[in-house]
Design an enzyme around this catalytic site. Structure first.
Site, mmCIF file in Angstrom:
data_model
loop_
_atom_site.group_PDB
_atom_site.id
_atom_site.type_symbol
_atom_site.label_atom_id
_atom_site.label_comp_id
_atom_site.label_asym_id
_atom_site.label_seq_id
_atom_site.Cartn_x
_atom_site.Cartn_y
_atom_site.Cartn_z
ATOM 1 C CE LYS A 9 -3.807 -2.308 2.542
ATOM 2 N NZ LYS A 9 -4.854 -1.906 3.670
ATOM 3 C CG ASN A 112 -3.591 -2.245 6.974
ATOM 4 O OD1 ASN A 112 -3.431 -1.667 6.034
ATOM 5 N ND2 ASN A 112 -4.441 -2.952 7.525
ATOM 6 C CD GLU A 126 -8.625 -9.869 -3.112
ATOM 7 O OE1 GLU A 126 -7.322 -9.989 -2.454
ATOM 8 O OE2 GLU A 126 -9.555 -9.532 -2.266
HETATM 9 N N1 UDP Z 1 -9.788 -0.591 7.380
HETATM 10 C C1 UDP Z 1 -9.797 0.630 8.102
HETATM 11 N N2 UDP Z 1 -10.529 0.723 9.213
HETATM 12 C C2 UDP Z 1 -11.120 -0.338 10.095
HETATM 13 C C3 UDP Z 1 -11.078 -1.682 9.104
HETATM 14 C C4 UDP Z 1 -10.415 -1.670 7.968
HETATM 15 O O1 UDP Z 1 -9.314 1.720 7.828
HETATM 16 O O2 UDP Z 1 -11.695 -0.376 10.697
HETATM 17 C C5 UDP Z 1 -9.100 -0.745 6.314
HETATM 18 C C6 UDP Z 1 -7.484 -1.259 6.435
HETATM 19 O O3 UDP Z 1 -6.684 -0.503 5.660
HETATM 20 C C7 UDP Z 1 -7.654 -2.526 6.012
HETATM 21 C C8 UDP Z 1 -8.685 -2.313 4.907
HETATM 22 O O4 UDP Z 1 -9.476 -1.392 5.212
HETATM 23 O O5 UDP Z 1 -6.539 -3.261 5.778
HETATM 24 C C9 UDP Z 1 -9.521 -3.725 4.499
HETATM 25 O O6 UDP Z 1 -10.093 -4.016 5.737
HETATM 26 P P1 UDP Z 1 -10.402 -5.705 5.954
HETATM 27 O O7 UDP Z 1 -11.306 -5.837 6.984
HETATM 28 O O8 UDP Z 1 -10.632 -6.455 4.651
HETATM 29 O O9 UDP Z 1 -8.966 -5.941 6.564
HETATM 30 P P2 UDP Z 1 -7.715 -6.925 5.907
HETATM 31 O O10 UDP Z 1 -8.193 -8.145 4.975
HETATM 32 O O11 UDP Z 1 -6.991 -5.770 5.126
HETATM 33 O O12 UDP Z 1 -7.076 -7.400 7.180
#
Ligand code: UDP
Ligand code: MG
Length: 154
Positions: A9, A112, A126
Protein backbone atom coordinates in the site's frame (compact mmCIF):
# COMPACT_ATOMS: atom_id res chain seq x y z
CA UNK A 1 0.23 -24.84 -5.05
CA UNK A 2 -1.70 -21.60 -5.30
CA UNK A 3 -1.18 -17.93 -6.06
CA UNK A 4 -2.27 -15.04 -3.87
CA UNK A 5 -2.45 -11.28 -4.33
CA UNK A 6 -0.49 -8.84 -2.20
CA UNK A 7 -0.64 -5.05 -2.47
CA UNK A 8 2.14 -2.98 -0.95
CA UNK A 9 0.00 0.00 0.00
CA UNK A 10 1.01 3.66 -0.16
CA UNK A 11 1.98 3.38 3.53
CA UNK A 12 4.69 0.91 2.42
CA UNK A 13 5.74 2.76 -0.74
CA UNK A 14 5.89 6.23 0.87
CA UNK A 15 7.88 4.97 3.86
CA UNK A 16 10.39 3.22 1.56
CA UNK A 17 9.59 -0.25 2.96
CA UNK A 18 9.06 -2.00 -0.40
CA UNK A 19 12.42 -3.78 -0.45
CA UNK A 20 12.19 -5.03 3.13
CA UNK A 21 8.71 -6.44 2.59
CA UNK A 22 9.52 -8.10 -0.74
CA UNK A 23 12.57 -9.61 0.96
CA UNK A 24 10.40 -11.22 3.66
CA UNK A 25 8.23 -12.95 1.08
CA UNK A 26 11.25 -14.22 -0.87
CA UNK A 27 13.03 -15.38 2.29
CA UNK A 28 9.93 -17.37 3.25
CA UNK A 29 10.11 -19.26 -0.06
CA UNK A 30 7.24 -17.66 -1.93
CA UNK A 31 7.81 -17.27 -5.67
CA UNK A 32 7.10 -13.87 -7.25
CA UNK A 33 5.04 -14.71 -10.33
CA UNK A 34 3.95 -11.14 -11.03
CA UNK A 35 4.91 -7.70 -9.76
CA UNK A 36 4.25 -4.16 -10.98
CA UNK A 37 3.63 -0.60 -9.84
CA UNK A 38 0.26 0.99 -10.49
CA UNK A 39 -1.72 4.05 -9.41
CA UNK A 40 -5.11 2.90 -8.10
CA UNK A 41 -8.24 4.93 -8.77
CA UNK A 42 -11.69 5.07 -7.20
CA UNK A 43 -13.45 2.54 -9.49
CA UNK A 44 -11.02 -0.35 -8.84
CA UNK A 45 -10.91 0.47 -5.10
CA UNK A 46 -14.72 0.50 -4.83
CA UNK A 47 -14.69 -2.97 -6.38
CA UNK A 48 -11.79 -4.23 -4.28
CA UNK A 49 -13.20 -2.89 -1.00
CA UNK A 50 -16.89 -3.47 -1.87
CA UNK A 51 -17.41 -5.02 1.60
CA UNK A 52 -16.45 -1.68 3.19
CA UNK A 53 -18.11 1.01 1.04
CA UNK A 54 -20.80 1.68 3.69
CA UNK A 55 -18.33 2.08 6.54
CA UNK A 56 -17.66 5.61 7.89
CA UNK A 57 -13.91 5.28 7.28
CA UNK A 58 -14.34 4.40 3.58
CA UNK A 59 -13.60 7.91 2.18
CA UNK A 60 -10.38 8.00 4.22
CA UNK A 61 -9.48 4.50 3.03
CA UNK A 62 -9.93 5.61 -0.59
CA UNK A 63 -7.69 8.63 -0.02
CA UNK A 64 -5.08 6.51 1.73
CA UNK A 65 -5.00 3.91 -1.06
CA UNK A 66 -4.64 6.61 -3.73
CA UNK A 67 -1.93 8.60 -1.89
CA UNK A 68 0.83 7.16 -4.10
CA UNK A 69 1.32 4.30 -6.55
CA UNK A 70 1.20 0.82 -5.04
CA UNK A 71 3.11 -2.38 -5.83
CA UNK A 72 0.95 -5.40 -6.66
CA UNK A 73 2.42 -8.87 -6.35
CA UNK A 74 1.30 -12.36 -7.32
CA UNK A 75 2.93 -14.80 -4.87
CA UNK A 76 2.98 -18.55 -5.51
CA UNK A 77 3.50 -21.40 -3.07
CA UNK A 78 1.90 -24.26 -1.17
CA UNK A 79 -1.05 -22.80 0.78
CA UNK A 80 0.17 -19.34 -0.24
CA UNK A 81 -3.04 -17.54 0.76
CA UNK A 82 -2.80 -18.67 4.39
CA UNK A 83 0.97 -18.38 4.58
CA UNK A 84 0.83 -14.75 3.39
CA UNK A 85 -2.10 -13.87 5.68
CA UNK A 86 -0.10 -15.26 8.64
CA UNK A 87 2.89 -13.15 7.63
CA UNK A 88 0.62 -10.10 7.24
CA UNK A 89 -0.89 -10.20 10.75
CA UNK A 90 -4.06 -8.68 12.20
CA UNK A 91 -5.70 -5.78 10.33
CA UNK A 92 -4.84 -3.21 12.99
CA UNK A 93 -1.08 -2.72 13.25
CA UNK A 94 -1.41 -2.07 17.00
CA UNK A 95 -2.95 -5.51 17.48
CA UNK A 96 -0.79 -7.40 14.98
CA UNK A 97 1.80 -9.74 16.52
CA UNK A 98 5.44 -8.63 16.43
CA UNK A 99 7.13 -10.62 13.66
CA UNK A 100 4.26 -10.03 11.25
CA UNK A 101 4.56 -7.31 8.61
CA UNK A 102 1.84 -5.18 10.16
CA UNK A 103 3.17 -5.94 13.65
CA UNK A 104 6.62 -4.71 12.68
CA UNK A 105 5.85 -1.79 10.32
CA UNK A 106 2.50 -0.34 11.43
CA UNK A 107 0.72 1.23 14.40
CA UNK A 108 -2.50 1.96 12.51
CA UNK A 109 -5.79 0.33 11.60
CA UNK A 110 -5.78 1.99 8.18
CA UNK A 111 -2.13 2.64 7.30
CA UNK A 112 -1.31 -1.04 7.63
CA UNK A 113 1.29 -1.49 4.86
CA UNK A 114 -0.10 -4.49 2.96
CA UNK A 115 -3.22 -6.06 1.55
CA UNK A 116 -3.36 -9.86 1.23
CA UNK A 117 -6.15 -12.01 -0.21
CA UNK A 118 -8.14 -13.72 2.55
CA UNK A 119 -9.26 -16.92 0.73
CA UNK A 120 -8.37 -18.94 -2.35
CA UNK A 121 -11.60 -17.84 -4.05
CA UNK A 122 -10.90 -14.17 -3.37
CA UNK A 123 -7.29 -14.57 -4.47
CA UNK A 124 -8.46 -15.75 -7.87
CA UNK A 125 -10.86 -12.81 -8.22
CA UNK A 126 -8.31 -10.27 -6.95
CA UNK A 127 -5.48 -11.51 -9.17
CA UNK A 128 -7.74 -10.99 -12.19
CA UNK A 129 -8.63 -7.53 -10.90
CA UNK A 130 -5.02 -6.31 -10.82
CA UNK A 131 -3.17 -8.43 -13.41
CA UNK A 132 -3.81 -9.40 -17.00
CA UNK A 133 -2.95 -13.07 -17.77
CA UNK A 134 0.27 -12.12 -19.61
CA UNK A 135 1.58 -10.33 -16.49
CA UNK A 136 1.66 -13.53 -14.44
CA UNK A 137 4.59 -15.82 -15.23
CA UNK A 138 4.55 -19.60 -14.87
CA UNK A 139 8.15 -20.54 -14.00
CA UNK A 140 9.87 -22.54 -11.27
CA UNK A 141 13.19 -21.41 -9.77
CA UNK A 142 15.72 -24.22 -9.22
CA UNK A 143 15.86 -23.62 -5.44
CA UNK A 144 12.32 -24.95 -5.03
CA UNK A 145 13.78 -28.45 -4.64
CA UNK A 146 15.43 -27.33 -1.41
CA UNK A 147 12.31 -25.48 -0.26
CA UNK A 148 9.65 -28.21 -0.46
CA UNK A 149 9.56 -31.97 -0.22
CA UNK A 150 8.20 -33.46 -3.47
CA UNK A 151 4.80 -34.29 -1.91
CA UNK A 152 4.34 -30.63 -0.96
CA UNK A 153 4.67 -29.43 -4.58
CA UNK A 154 1.00 -29.86 -5.29
N1 UDP B 1 -9.70 -0.52 7.49
C1 UDP B 1 -9.79 0.69 8.17
N2 UDP B 1 -10.51 0.73 9.33
C2 UDP B 1 -11.14 -0.37 9.84
C3 UDP B 1 -11.06 -1.58 9.11
C4 UDP B 1 -10.34 -1.62 7.95
O1 UDP B 1 -9.23 1.69 7.76
O2 UDP B 1 -11.78 -0.27 10.90
C5 UDP B 1 -8.92 -0.57 6.24
C6 UDP B 1 -7.53 -1.21 6.45
O3 UDP B 1 -6.59 -0.54 5.63
C7 UDP B 1 -7.76 -2.63 6.00
C8 UDP B 1 -8.73 -2.42 4.83
O4 UDP B 1 -9.59 -1.38 5.27
O5 UDP B 1 -6.56 -3.27 5.61
C9 UDP B 1 -9.55 -3.66 4.48
O6 UDP B 1 -10.22 -4.12 5.61
P1 UDP B 1 -10.39 -5.66 5.92
O7 UDP B 1 -11.40 -5.81 7.01
O8 UDP B 1 -10.66 -6.42 4.65
O9 UDP B 1 -8.97 -6.07 6.57
P2 UDP B 1 -7.71 -6.84 5.96
O10 UDP B 1 -8.24 -7.99 5.11
O11 UDP B 1 -6.91 -5.85 5.15
O12 UDP B 1 -6.96 -7.33 7.16
MG1 MG C 1 -9.67 -7.96 3.62
Amino acid sequence: METTLVILKPSAVLHGYVGQIVQRFQQKGLVIRGMKMMQLGEPILREHYAHLTDRPFFPDLLKSMMASPVIVMALWGNDAVNVVRMMTGATNGRKAQPGTIRGDFSVSGQENIVHASDSADNAEIELKRFFSPDEIFDYQPSWLKYTYEPAEMK
